[in-house]
Scaffold this motif. Structure first.
Motif, PDB file in Angstrom:
ATOM      1  N   GLU A 169      25.792 -63.188 -16.237  1.00  0.00           N
ATOM      2  CA  GLU A 169      24.679 -62.458 -16.983  1.00  0.00           C
ATOM      3  C   GLU A 169      23.470 -62.184 -16.131  1.00  0.00           C
ATOM      4  O   GLU A 169      22.671 -61.518 -16.311  1.00  0.00           O
ATOM      5  CB  GLU A 169      24.325 -62.970 -18.174  1.00  0.00           C
ATOM      6  N   HIS A 170      23.254 -62.807 -14.879  1.00  0.00           N
ATOM      7  CA  HIS A 170      22.292 -62.988 -14.096  1.00  0.00           C
ATOM      8  C   HIS A 170      22.299 -61.569 -13.542  1.00  0.00           C
ATOM      9  O   HIS A 170      21.032 -61.228 -12.894  1.00  0.00           O
ATOM     10  CB  HIS A 170      22.266 -64.354 -13.101  1.00  0.00           C
ATOM     11  N   GLN A 171      23.346 -60.842 -13.251  1.00  0.00           N
ATOM     12  CA  GLN A 171      23.097 -59.522 -12.801  1.00  0.00           C
ATOM     13  C   GLN A 171      22.504 -58.812 -13.581  1.00  0.00           C
ATOM     14  O   GLN A 171      22.046 -57.531 -13.066  1.00  0.00           O
ATOM     15  CB  GLN A 171      24.817 -59.206 -12.569  1.00  0.00           C
ATOM     16  N   ALA A 176      17.477 -65.813 -17.184  1.00  0.00           N
ATOM     17  CA  ALA A 176      16.869 -66.781 -16.270  1.00  0.00           C
ATOM     18  C   ALA A 176      17.281 -68.400 -16.543  1.00  0.00           C
ATOM     19  O   ALA A 176      17.167 -68.866 -17.818  1.00  0.00           O
ATOM     20  CB  ALA A 176      15.070 -66.816 -16.639  1.00  0.00           C
ATOM     21  N   ASP A 177      17.343 -69.000 -15.401  1.00  0.00           N
ATOM     22  CA  ASP A 177      17.509 -70.296 -15.584  1.00  0.00           C
ATOM     23  C   ASP A 177      16.373 -71.033 -15.292  1.00  0.00           C
ATOM     24  O   ASP A 177      15.522 -70.736 -14.342  1.00  0.00           O
ATOM     25  CB  ASP A 177      18.749 -71.008 -14.252  1.00  0.00           C
ATOM     26  N   THR A 178      15.826 -72.135 -16.184  1.00  0.00           N
ATOM     27  CA  THR A 178      14.559 -72.622 -16.051  1.00  0.00           C
ATOM     28  C   THR A 178      14.947 -74.081 -15.814  1.00  0.00           C
ATOM     29  O   THR A 178      15.812 -74.576 -16.270  1.00  0.00           O
ATOM     30  CB  THR A 178      13.765 -72.289 -17.261  1.00  0.00           C
ATOM     31  N   TYR A 225      27.267 -75.660 -23.813  1.00  0.00           N
ATOM     32  CA  TYR A 225      25.552 -75.576 -24.088  1.00  0.00           C
ATOM     33  C   TYR A 225      24.655 -75.491 -22.784  1.00  0.00           C
ATOM     34  O   TYR A 225      24.985 -76.407 -21.840  1.00  0.00           O
ATOM     35  CB  TYR A 225      25.384 -76.869 -24.884  1.00  0.00           C
ATOM     36  N   GLU A 226      23.909 -74.705 -22.701  1.00  0.00           N
ATOM     37  CA  GLU A 226      23.083 -74.534 -21.593  1.00  0.00           C
ATOM     38  C   GLU A 226      21.569 -74.222 -21.982  1.00  0.00           C
ATOM     39  O   GLU A 226      21.082 -73.360 -22.137  1.00  0.00           O
ATOM     40  CB  GLU A 226      23.502 -73.379 -20.745  1.00  0.00           C
ATOM     41  N   PRO A 227      20.736 -75.354 -22.140  1.00  0.00           N
ATOM     42  CA  PRO A 227      19.530 -75.303 -22.791  1.00  0.00           C
ATOM     43  C   PRO A 227      18.653 -74.759 -21.883  1.00  0.00           C
ATOM     44  O   PRO A 227      17.377 -74.329 -22.298  1.00  0.00           O
ATOM     45  CB  PRO A 227      19.274 -76.933 -23.162  1.00  0.00           C
ATOM     46  N   TRP A 228      18.838 -74.377 -20.401  1.00  0.00           N
ATOM     47  CA  TRP A 228      18.172 -73.823 -19.695  1.00  0.00           C
ATOM     48  C   TRP A 228      18.255 -72.570 -19.489  1.00  0.00           C
ATOM     49  O   TRP A 228      17.220 -71.575 -18.840  1.00  0.00           O
ATOM     50  CB  TRP A 228      18.441 -74.669 -18.218  1.00  0.00           C
ATOM     51  N   HIS A 229      19.185 -71.970 -19.859  1.00  0.00           N
ATOM     52  CA  HIS A 229      19.771 -70.476 -19.461  1.00  0.00           C
ATOM     53  C   HIS A 229      19.199 -69.488 -20.556  1.00  0.00           C
ATOM     54  O   HIS A 229      19.371 -69.775 -21.881  1.00  0.00           O
ATOM     55  CB  HIS A 229      21.084 -70.204 -19.355  1.00  0.00           C
ATOM     56  N   ILE A 230      18.070 -68.704 -20.295  1.00  0.00           N
ATOM     57  CA  ILE A 230      17.416 -67.933 -21.479  1.00  0.00           C
ATOM     58  C   ILE A 230      17.754 -66.676 -20.951  1.00  0.00           C
ATOM     59  O   ILE A 230      18.058 -66.139 -20.012  1.00  0.00           O
ATOM     60  CB  ILE A 230      15.770 -68.100 -21.729  1.00  0.00           C
TER      61      ILE A 230
HETATM   62 ZN   LIG Z   1      22.278 -69.175 -15.831  1.00  0.00          ZN
END
Ligand SMILES: [Zn+2]
Length: 255
Positions: A169-171, A176-178, A225-230
């Motif tokens: 999805e970053h493409q 954003a990974d935070t 679960y990725e709490p950092w990826h918005i």
């Molecule tokens: Zn990510």
């Protein structure tokens, strides 16, 4: 006696009049209802208009009324990939990013970057530091990353460590990974329990972002679960997704 034969009994007359009036109103409304909706009462809903049927089908496929033509709602997941040609129309660097970010990965799609800046600045006002570790990642960068993992660990392990080119999805430039100093700027599930992680879960939607891979929704998103990826989807969609505890897939009726 004949005189009293036709004498009106007032005590009985008034309730009788009320009864007749009520009966008339009741019968009248039944007749009116039959005239108005006679068809559907007699033949059920088989005569439902084409428009009504279309609306019903539309509601089933698009339960939350998402604007599926909105480019900010683009879906990238295990069933929907991007090509090597897909890239954001324009990108810009965000204000707060880690020194591990490159000149490419410190950027996001322009509108998403502006929203991200508003988010980090609001967090800062609340005494919370949130920074970007990775924003936009082009197809070729993703390919280099994936190939690196394949060379180092072999294909099966690489598939667990990195998304294949076109699958990230970053493409889109909208993800954003935070991270934050509390977890030493790492990407870890412990982030969910930090002030930054909690702030993000509570306020991200106000700035048009969603937690893209929520807890317990792996079956739908394909990711743990990725709490950092918005992910930026705009404030309207983010509000509905947040309020109803949805994934992007569910919001779009693609789950
Ligand atoms: Zn990510």
């Amino acid at each position: 006696m004949a005189k009293t034969k036709f004498k009106i009994n007032k005590k009985r007359f008034i309730p009788a009049v009320i009864f007749v009036v009520m009966l008339t109103v009741l019968l009248g409304s039944v007749v009116f209802e039959l005239v108005l909706h006679g068809n559907s009462m007699m033949w059920g809903s088989s005569d439902m208009s084409i428009e009504a049927q279309k609306a019903r089908a539309e509601k089933k496929n698009n339960p939350y009324g998402a604007n599926k033509k909105d480019p900010y709602l683009v879906l990238v997941n295990k069933d929907n990939q991007m090509t090597d040609k897909d890239k954001p129309n324009s990108t810009k660097a965000v204000e707060h990013y880690t020194d591990t970010a490159t000149t490419e990965t410190c950027t996001m799609e322009t509108r998403a970057a502006n929203a991200f800046n508003r988010l980090t600045s609001a967090a800062e006002d609340d005494g919370v530091e949130i920074v970007l570790t990775t924003g936009y990642r082009s197809y070729s960068t993703q390919k280099k990353l994936y190939d690196y993992y394949v060379n180092k660990f072999g294909k099966s392990k690489a598939n667990k460590q990195s998304a294949k080119p076109g699958w990230s999805e970053h493409q889109t430039g909208l993800a954003a990974d935070t991270s934050s100093p509390e977890v030493n700027y790492q990407l870890t599930q412990d982030y969910a329990d930090t002030a930054a992680g909690k702030w993000l879960a509570k306020h991200a939607h106000t700035y048009g972002f969603i937690i893209r891979y929520p807890k317990g929704k792996q079956d739908i998103t394909g990711y743990e679960y990725e709490p950092w990826h918005i992910r930026y989807v705009g404030t309207k969609a983010a509000g509905v997704i947040y309020k109803n505890n949805l994934t992007l897939e569910e919001y779009l009726g693609e789950d």
